[in-house]
Design an enzyme around this catalytic site. Structure first.
Site, PDB file in Angstrom:
ATOM      1  N   VAL A 186       3.990  -6.212  12.339  1.00 49.90           N
ATOM      2  CA  VAL A 186       5.333  -5.683  12.033  1.00 49.90           C
ATOM      3  C   VAL A 186       5.822  -4.670  13.062  1.00 49.90           C
ATOM      4  O   VAL A 186       6.994  -4.332  13.085  1.00 49.90           O
ATOM      5  CB  VAL A 186       5.419  -5.069  10.609  1.00 49.90           C
ATOM      6  CG1 VAL A 186       5.163  -6.099   9.535  1.00 49.90           C
ATOM      7  CG2 VAL A 186       4.517  -3.851  10.465  1.00 49.90           C
ATOM      8  N   TYR A 241       1.476  10.330   9.715  1.00 48.90           N
ATOM      9  CA  TYR A 241       1.707   9.568   8.483  1.00 48.90           C
ATOM     10  C   TYR A 241       2.863  10.179   7.690  1.00 48.90           C
ATOM     11  O   TYR A 241       3.779   9.476   7.259  1.00 48.90           O
ATOM     12  CB  TYR A 241       0.428   9.526   7.641  1.00 48.90           C
ATOM     13  CG  TYR A 241       0.533   8.608   6.444  1.00 48.90           C
ATOM     14  CD1 TYR A 241       0.409   7.227   6.588  1.00 48.90           C
ATOM     15  CD2 TYR A 241       0.765   9.118   5.166  1.00 48.90           C
ATOM     16  CE1 TYR A 241       0.516   6.375   5.491  1.00 48.90           C
ATOM     17  CE2 TYR A 241       0.864   8.272   4.065  1.00 48.90           C
ATOM     18  CZ  TYR A 241       0.737   6.905   4.230  1.00 48.90           C
ATOM     19  OH  TYR A 241       0.846   6.058   3.146  1.00 48.90           O
TER      20      TYR A 241
HETATM   21  P1  NAD Z   1      -4.193  -1.644   2.639  1.00 51.11           P
HETATM   22  O1  NAD Z   1      -4.839  -1.164   3.884  1.00 51.11           O
HETATM   23  O2  NAD Z   1      -5.035  -2.072   1.496  1.00 51.11           O
HETATM   24  O3  NAD Z   1      -3.151  -2.814   2.990  1.00 51.11           O
HETATM   25  C1  NAD Z   1      -2.285  -2.726   4.090  1.00 51.11           C
HETATM   26  C2  NAD Z   1      -2.080  -4.116   4.653  1.00 51.11           C
HETATM   27  O4  NAD Z   1      -1.157  -4.017   5.733  1.00 51.11           O
HETATM   28  C3  NAD Z   1      -3.372  -4.722   5.223  1.00 51.11           C
HETATM   29  O5  NAD Z   1      -3.551  -6.038   4.723  1.00 51.11           O
HETATM   30  C4  NAD Z   1      -3.151  -4.719   6.718  1.00 51.11           C
HETATM   31  O6  NAD Z   1      -3.785  -5.807   7.396  1.00 51.11           O
HETATM   32  C5  NAD Z   1      -1.631  -4.821   6.796  1.00 51.11           C
HETATM   33  N1  NAD Z   1      -1.136  -4.320   8.074  1.00 51.11           N
HETATM   34  C6  NAD Z   1      -1.497  -3.194   8.722  1.00 51.11           C
HETATM   35  N2  NAD Z   1      -0.848  -3.090   9.881  1.00 51.11           N
HETATM   36  C7  NAD Z   1      -0.053  -4.180   9.968  1.00 51.11           C
HETATM   37  C8  NAD Z   1       0.849  -4.650  10.951  1.00 51.11           C
HETATM   38  N3  NAD Z   1       1.051  -3.971  12.100  1.00 51.11           N
HETATM   39  N4  NAD Z   1       1.506  -5.804  10.732  1.00 51.11           N
HETATM   40  C9  NAD Z   1       1.307  -6.514   9.587  1.00 51.11           C
HETATM   41  N5  NAD Z   1       0.442  -6.126   8.628  1.00 51.11           N
HETATM   42  C10 NAD Z   1      -0.231  -4.976   8.823  1.00 51.11           C
HETATM   43  O7  NAD Z   1      -3.242  -0.444   2.194  1.00 51.11           O
HETATM   44  P2  NAD Z   1      -2.400  -0.181   0.861  1.00 51.11           P
HETATM   45  O8  NAD Z   1      -2.954   1.035   0.243  1.00 51.11           O
HETATM   46  O9  NAD Z   1      -2.219  -1.404   0.059  1.00 51.11           O
HETATM   47  O10 NAD Z   1      -1.013   0.256   1.536  1.00 51.11           O
HETATM   48  C11 NAD Z   1       0.170  -0.518   1.455  1.00 51.11           C
HETATM   49  C12 NAD Z   1       1.352   0.402   1.708  1.00 51.11           C
HETATM   50  O11 NAD Z   1       1.363   1.418   0.714  1.00 51.11           O
HETATM   51  C13 NAD Z   1       1.311   1.121   3.056  1.00 51.11           C
HETATM   52  O12 NAD Z   1       2.615   1.160   3.601  1.00 51.11           O
HETATM   53  C14 NAD Z   1       0.842   2.516   2.687  1.00 51.11           C
HETATM   54  O13 NAD Z   1       1.256   3.478   3.619  1.00 51.11           O
HETATM   55  C15 NAD Z   1       1.488   2.687   1.337  1.00 51.11           C
HETATM   56  N6  NAD Z   1       0.879   3.700   0.484  1.00 51.11           N
HETATM   57  C16 NAD Z   1      -0.423   3.616   0.105  1.00 51.11           C
HETATM   58  C17 NAD Z   1      -0.948   4.612  -0.705  1.00 51.11           C
HETATM   59  C18 NAD Z   1      -2.388   4.603  -1.179  1.00 51.11           C
HETATM   60  O14 NAD Z   1      -2.834   5.608  -1.756  1.00 51.11           O
HETATM   61  N7  NAD Z   1      -3.132   3.526  -0.987  1.00 51.11           N
HETATM   62  C19 NAD Z   1      -0.147   5.690  -1.124  1.00 51.11           C
HETATM   63  C20 NAD Z   1       1.174   5.727  -0.719  1.00 51.11           C
HETATM   64  C21 NAD Z   1       1.697   4.726   0.085  1.00 51.11           C
END
Ligand code: NAD
Length: 267
Positions: free
Chosen positions: A68, A171
């Site tokens: 992305v 972040y």
């Molecule tokens: P995760 O690491 O389990 O999943 C993230 C996914 O994004 C992975 O499958 C990864 O391969 C994919 N990804 C990473 N970089 C990419 C790129 N350049 N192009 C395409 N795909 C890519 O993480 P998650 O916890 O499910 O996070 C999902 C979203 O939620 C993120 O935006 C994260 O910042 C946000 N978020 C997570 C939390 C938390 O506590 N886990 C809290 C707030 C926000």
């Protein structure tokens, strides 16, 4: 089931893990018959497809490896989705990466760049090509009391997009930028029938949180930040995305929905 979902095509980024896997699952469970799953990881994408195939066999799944943060890759993602399914009605721009707790003076510039490229520029690129497509397509048919919408976009921001948590200069600022991009574009494209919102998860126990986002000590502290004294489940974030994308939210645009088990009440 949401009748709006039954008619439309959903595109989800970061669909191979954690929150994105649950958003993908829920679009299928709520009736979406065509889902376009996007991730860097083909292994993760296949895992999500297997789950949807077994739970929601009526849903057709297409997988697309995409970075992305890369302009050509995102352009191709949208082109391919339109080639396969003809349109994009619901986009969930969820892909993101985390950084470890590092103070600004100690952070390598390439870490800052990478975080902003994926979390912030990635949202801009997804908006750019998704909106370009949505502007060209006819709204889904109006029936019952559902308003015509040309498209819905939901970005995954974070409670870090609302407050400063830990020591996460890249972040934190990238997630503030997600909310800002969402608001700017929500205003710009509201008159075109495109709704744009964000979901702001609290601490969700996903592979991201277990990698380098937080130390074990922080993980313990994170749970205690919630007045419910618990993490958010990734399915609860997915349900927030379903609300913002679906027929219950046809008048909702430019909003950032907290799904944080109350953690932000401390800020
Ligand atoms: P995760 O690491 O389990 O999943 C993230 C996914 O994004 C992975 O499958 C990864 O391969 C994919 N990804 C990473 N970089 C990419 C790129 N350049 N192009 C395409 N795909 C890519 O993480 P998650 O916890 O499910 O996070 C999902 C979203 O939620 C993120 O935006 C994260 O910042 C946000 N978020 C997570 C939390 C938390 O506590 N886990 C809290 C707030 C926000």
């Amino acid at each position: 089931m949401d009748p709006l979902f039954e008619q439309g095509v959903a595109l989800i980024t970061g669909a191979g893990s954690g929150i994105g896997q649950q958003i993908s699952r829920y679009f299928a469970l709520r009736g979406c018959k065509k889902v376009f799953l996007v991730d860097l990881s083909t292994k993760g994408l296949e895992e999500t497809r297997n789950i949807i195939n077994s739970e929601s066999p009526a849903t057709h799944v297409t997988l697309q490896q995409t970075d992305v943060s890369n302009n050509e890759s995102v352009k191709e993602m949208v082109r391919k989705c339109v080639e396969v399914y003809g349109r994009i009605d619901f986009a969930a721009n969820n892909a993101g990466i985390a950084t470890p707790n590092i103070k600004t003076a100690d952070m390598e510039v390439k870490m800052f760049d990478r975080t902003c490229n994926v979390n912030m520029k990635g949202i801009h690129l997804c908006h750019k090509y998704e909106i370009e497509q949505m502007l060209q397509q006819e709204p889904l048919p109006v029936y019952n009391d559902y308003r015509a919408v040309r498209g819905s976009i939901v970005d995954t921001a974070s409670m870090c997009g609302r407050a400063v948590l830990g020591t996460l200069p890249a972040y934190n600022s990238s997630k503030h930028a997600v909310i800002s991009l969402m608001r700017v574009d929500a205003r710009q494209y509201a008159k075109d029938g495109i709704r744009i919102n964000a979901v702001c998860p609290g601490f969700v126990d996903t592979p991201m949180m277990r990698s380098d986002f937080l130390s074990e000590e922080h993980i313990k502290g994170a749970k205690a930040q919630s007045p419910m004294n618990r993490f958010v489940d990734s399915t609860e974030v997915a349900k927030g995305v379903m609300f913002l994308s679906g027929s219950a939210a046809t008048a909702v645009t430019g909003t950032d929905l907290m799904v944080d088990a109350g953690a932000m009440t401390f800020h």
